[in-house]
Scaffold this active site. Sequence first.
Site, PDB file in Angstrom:
ATOM      1  N   HIS A 120       0.853  -1.228  -0.125  1.00  0.00           N
ATOM      2  CA  HIS A 120      -0.240  -0.287  -0.332  1.00  0.00           C
ATOM      3  C   HIS A 120       0.854   1.431  -0.045  1.00  0.00           C
ATOM      4  O   HIS A 120       0.481   2.232   0.490  1.00  0.00           O
ATOM      5  CB  HIS A 120      -1.156  -0.016   1.283  1.00  0.00           C
ATOM      6  N   GLU A 123       9.339   9.448 -16.198  1.00  0.00           N
ATOM      7  CA  GLU A 123       7.484  10.094 -16.855  1.00  0.00           C
ATOM      8  C   GLU A 123       7.291   9.499 -18.371  1.00  0.00           C
ATOM      9  O   GLU A 123       6.199   8.920 -18.114  1.00  0.00           O
ATOM     10  CB  GLU A 123       7.744  11.255 -17.079  1.00  0.00           C
ATOM     11  N   SER A 163      14.113  23.067 -15.393  1.00  0.00           N
ATOM     12  CA  SER A 163      12.933  23.852 -15.152  1.00  0.00           C
ATOM     13  C   SER A 163      13.038  25.104 -16.099  1.00  0.00           C
ATOM     14  O   SER A 163      13.593  25.422 -15.154  1.00  0.00           O
ATOM     15  CB  SER A 163      12.409  23.590 -13.985  1.00  0.00           C
ATOM     16  N   LYS A 194      14.977  23.019  -9.774  1.00  0.00           N
ATOM     17  CA  LYS A 194      14.519  21.487 -10.399  1.00  0.00           C
ATOM     18  C   LYS A 194      15.539  20.496 -11.025  1.00  0.00           C
ATOM     19  O   LYS A 194      16.014  21.205 -12.277  1.00  0.00           O
ATOM     20  CB  LYS A 194      13.151  22.125 -11.044  1.00  0.00           C
ATOM     21  N   GLN A 233      -4.495  -2.883 -43.246  1.00  0.00           N
ATOM     22  CA  GLN A 233      -3.510  -2.241 -43.984  1.00  0.00           C
ATOM     23  C   GLN A 233      -2.873  -1.601 -42.842  1.00  0.00           C
ATOM     24  O   GLN A 233      -2.070  -0.785 -42.935  1.00  0.00           O
ATOM     25  CB  GLN A 233      -3.912  -1.536 -45.476  1.00  0.00           C
TER      26      GLN A 233
END
Length: 460
Positions: free
Chosen positions: A153, A287, A274, A280, A319
């Site tokens: 979890h 991703e 970024s 960043k 096709q």
Amino acid sequence: MWGGRFAAGPSAIMREINASIPFDKALWRQDIAASKAHVEMLGAKGIVSAADAATIADGLDKVAAEYEANGVPEDWDLEDIHMTTESRLAELIGPAAGRLHTARSRNDQVATDFRLWVREALDQADAGLKALQQALVVRAGEHADSIMPGFTHLQTAQPVTLGHHLMAYYEMVRRDRSRLADARARMNECPLGSAALAGTGFPIDRQATARALGFDKPTDNSLDSVSDRDFALDYLMAATQCSLHLSRLAEEFIIWASQPFGFVTLPDSLSTGSSIMPQKKNPDAAELVRGHAGRIAGCLTALTITMKGLPLAYSKDMQDDKPPVFEAASLLALSIAAMTGMVADAKFRTERMRGAAELGYATATDLADWLVRVADIPFREAHHITGAVVKAAESAGLALDQLSLDDLKAIDPRIDERIYDALSVEASVAARASHGGTAPDEVRKRVAEARKALGLEGDA
Ligand code: ARG
């Protein structure tokens, strides 16, 4: 090439909707190879003269050299790669070119070309996945002892080793490769010579063309041969399942690289910055691997629905088989390469991982097991006592093994100092030595077996 029975030519719409050359030009190498195998067989069987067969084979080499140098020209009037090649061949060698299409049809031609293409895509994916497995076992060997939290979890559950975690992906990739091998074995039969749908009256040698193109045997039913795209679907199913695994691995890296986790520093080479936030470092490659899995599954869906309900034999819907397969293959190749680089070059922050394993009361199960094993307390009661210990540790802001023996005895007097041997994360992982468990020695065994299976020399 087929205008004989028509009074008027196709409309602009007809030409555009009919043209597959914009995408099926990717089949040119396979188209040339299959044509060469076919004409060599026609010559050997005396269906065309030896001289014409040689002229055609030479001409095909010249067409191939032109394609190699300048790309494949896109003329919608020539519809597809098959007619484009035959038309250029006729320009180069004259009327003998017209004999190449004896005893075949574009229906068996495209079925053959496409099988050859998919077979190569399978082989390339397999080679890429082998490299990914190698990267995984190398890193797993380095980190057989590195402790991290194992999750269920996405909540800290029990300590595991990073090597164990990485080897889980080795197993997934092992299954992916076996699915590819299975698809390859099933598809390796040659449809060439099935002609339009019914076979041919010419005395062709289908064994010879199958052999020349590296197939195990010719296909056994001409109707099935020209209308079967199972090989492409098998490939897309294997590719989809593989992409699911890659996207799960990508997701781990995305989570691990986030600052609150801080389990991994991604390679600069597979990250981006970024344009507004200078600090960043974004996991864009991971991703996109996660995103590409959706597109690959979409390709499988597209061909699945295209094939649904088609009567025998060839229909022009078919096709549309190529774009989804081409798209999936290039997305899969990129995804495999990106994840291989990520695994090989990521810097694992093992101190952070170990710290997180200690903070999450991940050895609570070990405490309960100890109460069962050493103090002979029924598991349900042990579970309850352990819950009280976790609560005490939580309110004191301590790890389980930082609680004093007095504190522990206050919760249950049957606890004694031997408990500390069970409470460390090292003791916890070492205890899980069942086959396939996370104990470092077990992980080392699996890594050694994997290295052997991959043909890597010696131990990590
Ligand atoms: N371009 C066609 C395809 O990819 C080749 C087969 C055409 N056959 C036909 N009967 N029109 O499917």
